[in-house]
Design a protein around this motif. Structure first.
Motif, PDB file in Angstrom:
ATOM      1  N   ASN A  54       0.859  -1.337  -0.071  1.00  0.00           N
ATOM      2  CA  ASN A  54      -0.020  -0.032  -0.040  1.00  0.00           C
ATOM      3  C   ASN A  54       0.937   1.148   0.043  1.00  0.00           C
ATOM      4  OD1 ASN A  54      -2.383  -1.558   0.175  1.00  0.00           O
ATOM      5  ND2 ASN A  54      -2.550  -1.401   2.300  1.00  0.00           N
ATOM      6  N   LEU A  55       1.927   1.172   0.753  1.00  0.00           N
ATOM      7  CA  LEU A  55       2.716   2.564   0.983  1.00  0.00           C
ATOM      8  C   LEU A  55       3.246   3.079  -0.230  1.00  0.00           C
ATOM      9  CD1 LEU A  55       3.295   4.322   3.130  1.00  0.00           C
ATOM     10  CD2 LEU A  55       5.261   3.002   3.732  1.00  0.00           C
ATOM     11  N   PRO A  56       3.913   2.477  -1.371  1.00  0.00           N
ATOM     12  CA  PRO A  56       4.099   3.021  -2.623  1.00  0.00           C
ATOM     13  C   PRO A  56       2.773   3.752  -3.341  1.00  0.00           C
ATOM     14  CG  PRO A  56       5.181   0.955  -2.505  1.00  0.00           C
ATOM     15  CD  PRO A  56       4.078   0.936  -1.285  1.00  0.00           C
ATOM     16  N   LEU A  57       1.568   3.075  -3.180  1.00  0.00           N
ATOM     17  CA  LEU A  57       0.611   3.709  -3.856  1.00  0.00           C
ATOM     18  C   LEU A  57      -0.090   4.828  -3.075  1.00  0.00           C
ATOM     19  CD1 LEU A  57      -1.677   0.378  -4.228  1.00  0.00           C
ATOM     20  CD2 LEU A  57      -0.177   1.202  -5.871  1.00  0.00           C
ATOM     21  N   ILE A  58       0.152   4.823  -2.051  1.00  0.00           N
ATOM     22  CA  ILE A  58      -0.235   6.126  -1.213  1.00  0.00           C
ATOM     23  C   ILE A  58       0.731   7.276  -1.616  1.00  0.00           C
ATOM     24  CG2 ILE A  58      -0.199   7.101   1.133  1.00  0.00           C
ATOM     25  CD1 ILE A  58      -1.775   4.888   2.248  1.00  0.00           C
ATOM     26  N   LEU A  59       2.087   7.067  -1.600  1.00  0.00           N
ATOM     27  CA  LEU A  59       2.933   7.865  -1.977  1.00  0.00           C
ATOM     28  C   LEU A  59       2.864   8.613  -3.427  1.00  0.00           C
ATOM     29  CD1 LEU A  59       6.068   6.617   0.214  1.00  0.00           C
ATOM     30  CD2 LEU A  59       4.578   8.681   0.820  1.00  0.00           C
ATOM     31  N   GLN A  60       2.514   7.657  -4.059  1.00  0.00           N
ATOM     32  CA  GLN A  60       2.268   8.109  -5.674  1.00  0.00           C
ATOM     33  C   GLN A  60       1.048   8.898  -5.798  1.00  0.00           C
ATOM     34  OE1 GLN A  60       1.767   4.451  -7.894  1.00  0.00           O
ATOM     35  NE2 GLN A  60       3.960   3.840  -7.634  1.00  0.00           N
ATOM     36  N   LYS A  61       0.021   8.753  -4.748  1.00  0.00           N
ATOM     37  CA  LYS A  61      -1.231   9.778  -4.826  1.00  0.00           C
ATOM     38  C   LYS A  61      -0.718  10.969  -4.278  1.00  0.00           C
ATOM     39  CE  LYS A  61      -4.808   6.197  -4.779  1.00  0.00           C
ATOM     40  NZ  LYS A  61      -5.934   5.757  -3.929  1.00  0.00           N
ATOM     41  N   LEU A  62       0.141  10.834  -3.468  1.00  0.00           N
ATOM     42  CA  LEU A  62       0.586  12.202  -2.777  1.00  0.00           C
ATOM     43  C   LEU A  62       1.777  12.879  -3.458  1.00  0.00           C
ATOM     44  CD1 LEU A  62       0.630  11.535   1.130  1.00  0.00           C
ATOM     45  CD2 LEU A  62      -1.067  13.045  -0.015  1.00  0.00           C
ATOM     46  N   SER A  63       2.205  12.501  -4.494  1.00  0.00           N
ATOM     47  CA  SER A  63       3.310  13.073  -5.261  1.00  0.00           C
ATOM     48  C   SER A  63       3.314  14.691  -5.510  1.00  0.00           C
ATOM     49  CB  SER A  63       3.550  12.268  -6.630  1.00  0.00           C
ATOM     50  OG  SER A  63       2.631  12.367  -7.416  1.00  0.00           O
ATOM     51  N   PRO A  64       2.160  15.264  -5.870  1.00  0.00           N
ATOM     52  CA  PRO A  64       2.102  16.567  -6.180  1.00  0.00           C
ATOM     53  C   PRO A  64       2.377  17.433  -4.930  1.00  0.00           C
ATOM     54  CG  PRO A  64      -0.004  15.213  -6.849  1.00  0.00           C
ATOM     55  CD  PRO A  64       0.733  14.413  -6.244  1.00  0.00           C
ATOM     56  N   PHE A  65       2.511  16.828  -3.752  1.00  0.00           N
ATOM     57  CA  PHE A  65       2.650  17.572  -2.461  1.00  0.00           C
ATOM     58  C   PHE A  65       4.088  17.268  -1.862  1.00  0.00           C
ATOM     59  CE2 PHE A  65      -1.882  16.329  -2.559  1.00  0.00           C
ATOM     60  CZ  PHE A  65      -2.502  17.728  -2.866  1.00  0.00           C
ATOM     61  N   LEU A  66       4.903  16.418  -2.724  1.00  0.00           N
ATOM     62  CA  LEU A  66       6.155  15.822  -2.118  1.00  0.00           C
ATOM     63  C   LEU A  66       7.458  16.568  -2.644  1.00  0.00           C
ATOM     64  CD1 LEU A  66       5.726  12.185  -2.349  1.00  0.00           C
ATOM     65  CD2 LEU A  66       5.104  13.405  -0.289  1.00  0.00           C
ATOM     66  N   GLN A  67       7.175  17.832  -3.217  1.00  0.00           N
ATOM     67  CA  GLN A  67       8.240  18.658  -3.277  1.00  0.00           C
ATOM     68  C   GLN A  67       8.635  19.345  -2.159  1.00  0.00           C
ATOM     69  OE1 GLN A  67       5.112  19.115  -5.104  1.00  0.00           O
ATOM     70  NE2 GLN A  67       6.217  17.700  -6.870  1.00  0.00           N
ATOM     71  N   ASP A  68      10.024  19.724  -2.077  1.00  0.00           N
ATOM     72  CA  ASP A  68      10.448  20.676  -1.116  1.00  0.00           C
ATOM     73  C   ASP A  68      10.153  19.881   0.549  1.00  0.00           C
ATOM     74  OD1 ASP A  68      11.608  22.519  -2.562  1.00  0.00           O
ATOM     75  OD2 ASP A  68       9.375  23.414  -2.810  1.00  0.00           O
ATOM     76  N   ILE A  69      10.298  18.696   0.651  1.00  0.00           N
ATOM     77  CA  ILE A  69      10.141  18.091   1.795  1.00  0.00           C
ATOM     78  C   ILE A  69      11.395  18.424   2.801  1.00  0.00           C
ATOM     79  CG2 ILE A  69       9.976  15.861   3.206  1.00  0.00           C
ATOM     80  CD1 ILE A  69       7.521  16.470   1.734  1.00  0.00           C
ATOM     81  N   LYS A  70      11.140  18.896   3.972  1.00  0.00           N
ATOM     82  CA  LYS A  70      12.169  19.213   4.634  1.00  0.00           C
ATOM     83  C   LYS A  70      12.411  18.282   6.162  1.00  0.00           C
ATOM     84  CE  LYS A  70      13.073  22.804   2.381  1.00  0.00           C
ATOM     85  NZ  LYS A  70      14.320  22.763   1.183  1.00  0.00           N
ATOM     86  N   GLY A  71      11.261  17.398   6.121  1.00  0.00           N
ATOM     87  CA  GLY A  71      11.344  16.583   7.369  1.00  0.00           C
ATOM     88  C   GLY A  71      10.189  15.564   7.218  1.00  0.00           C
ATOM     89  N   ILE A  72      10.482  14.314   7.946  1.00  0.00           N
ATOM     90  CA  ILE A  72       9.573  13.434   7.856  1.00  0.00           C
ATOM     91  C   ILE A  72       9.407  12.962   9.237  1.00  0.00           C
ATOM     92  CG2 ILE A  72       9.032  10.904   7.179  1.00  0.00           C
ATOM     93  CD1 ILE A  72      11.224  11.496   4.818  1.00  0.00           C
ATOM     94  N   GLY A  73       8.134  12.707   9.856  1.00  0.00           N
ATOM     95  CA  GLY A  73       7.642  12.005  10.801  1.00  0.00           C
ATOM     96  C   GLY A  73       7.080  10.649  10.695  1.00  0.00           C
ATOM     97  N   VAL A  74       7.231   9.955  11.566  1.00  0.00           N
ATOM     98  CA  VAL A  74       6.811   8.550  11.347  1.00  0.00           C
ATOM     99  C   VAL A  74       6.518   7.813  12.781  1.00  0.00           C
ATOM    100  CG1 VAL A  74       9.404   7.445  11.474  1.00  0.00           C
ATOM    101  CG2 VAL A  74       7.399   6.195  10.324  1.00  0.00           C
ATOM    102  N   SER A  75       5.502   7.083  12.723  1.00  0.00           N
ATOM    103  CA  SER A  75       5.273   6.296  13.704  1.00  0.00           C
ATOM    104  C   SER A  75       6.179   4.889  13.994  1.00  0.00           C
ATOM    105  CB  SER A  75       3.768   5.666  13.902  1.00  0.00           C
ATOM    106  OG  SER A  75       3.017   6.617  13.846  1.00  0.00           O
ATOM    107  N   SER A  76       7.036   4.840  14.690  1.00  0.00           N
ATOM    108  CA  SER A  76       8.125   3.825  14.611  1.00  0.00           C
ATOM    109  C   SER A  76       7.776   2.716  15.729  1.00  0.00           C
ATOM    110  CB  SER A  76       9.735   4.443  15.094  1.00  0.00           C
ATOM    111  OG  SER A  76      10.041   5.362  14.230  1.00  0.00           O
TER     112      SER A  76
END
Length: 312
Positions: A54-76
């Motif tokens: 699922n995760l690649p599919l979700i990130l593909q849908k979000l690709s218009p918003f993935l420019q200029d990413i300055k940090g990533i938050g994740v549930s580890s």
């Protein structure tokens, strides 16, 4: 414009979200994991497999918003404790660190529980850094917590939990027995709206904790008996959970100057949201909720948390 990506791979939802440089939500996608009809959950290996797809599919849908990413938050991890571990969260964690290495940006690790809290705090950013109470009600969690801040991280102490199954598990187990799709919260809520307030479940005598295994046994017998309608059973279950919340939250010696945050998938239920607000109002405490759409598992809290941590 700077943006911040959030990722959450929980037990039943693959999620990603993006916040912009003002902390506003720019985009959000999620896929609820598939559970076979009649089943009441997934194994960790099944969760990992579905998240990986699922995760690649979700990130593909979000690709218009993935420019200029300055940090990533994740549930580890589920909770910020040494003994808190679930393989499902490693999918999101691995993706976050891989993307961060390619983009040369920092990763901000949160617990799944903190992600839920931050989904509510995103609506009320003035709560950041201030002590609060949190009730986390989801499929596998039934906790009342005291939350204080140590620097930029939350220190969470359990005040109350369930001694057997959670309210979310009660809803799902009863829902499956009523023929609803797992997870059953939304369908059971709709079914309960048609109830006639004639089905009642005896209250637990346990004090200082929640207990729903006895009520579940009683409800399952009543379903099998055929004496009650599906609508009345569904309504009786929600009313029983509301009475359990009233009993325990009313008796808990909270510091009433602190805000009370109620999060988790069960808190998407309108009846229970109103019940919690009513209880805390009587105690003179202000209640804060995430949006209905952000009460169930999602990654908006992690995206907002990355935005806040980046600015500190």
């Amino acid at each position: 414009m700077a943006r911040f990506l959030g990722i959450d791979t929980s037990c039943y939802t693959t999620s990603a979200a993006v916040c912009d440089s003002s902390g506003e939500l720019a985009g959000e996608e999620r896929i609820v994991l598939s559970v076979r009809e009649g089943n009441r959950g997934l194994s960790q290996s099944q969760m990992v497999f579905q998240h990986t797809k699922n995760l690649p599919l979700i990130l593909q849908k979000l690709s218009p918003f993935l420019q200029d990413i300055k940090g990533i938050g994740v549930s580890s991890f589920p909770r910020r404790r040494a003994d808190s571990y679930m393989p499902a969260f490693l999918v999101g964690k691995g993706c976050a660190f891989s993307l961060a290495a390619a983009l040369h940006v920092p990763v901000y690790e949160f617990s799944h529980q903190e992600n839920h809290a931050l989904a509510a705090i995103r609506k009320y950013p003035a709560l950041w850094g201030k002590p609060f109470y949190m009730m986390h009600m989801s499929g596998g969690t039934m906790d009342v917590l005291s939350c204080i801040w140590q620097g930029e991280c939350m220190e969470i102490t359990t005040l109350m939990d369930s001694k057997d199954i959670t309210a979310g598990q009660l809803i799902d187990r009863v829902g499956v027995s009523l023929g609803l799709h797992f997870p059953c919260g939304k369908e059971l809520e709709k079914l309960a709206e048609k109830g006639s307030h004639t089905y009642h479940i005896p209250r637990s005598s346990l004090k200082g904790a929640f207990s729903f295994s006895g009520p579940e046994t009683r409800v399952q017998k009543d379903i099998a008996s055929g004496k009650y309608s599906r609508e009345d059973i569904a309504q009786g279950v929600l009313e029983h959970i509301g009475k359990a919340l009233d009993k325990e939250l009313s008796a808990c010696p909270f510091d009433t100057t602190r805000p009370f945050i109620a999060v988790g998938g069960v808190m998407a239920n309108q009846y229970l949201r109103h019940k919690v607000e009513e209880i805390m109002d009587r105690k003179g405490m202000k209640t804060y909720f995430a949006d209905i759409s952000a009460s169930s598992d999602n990654a908006t809290g992690n995206a907002f948390g990355a935005f806040m941590r980046h600015g500190l």
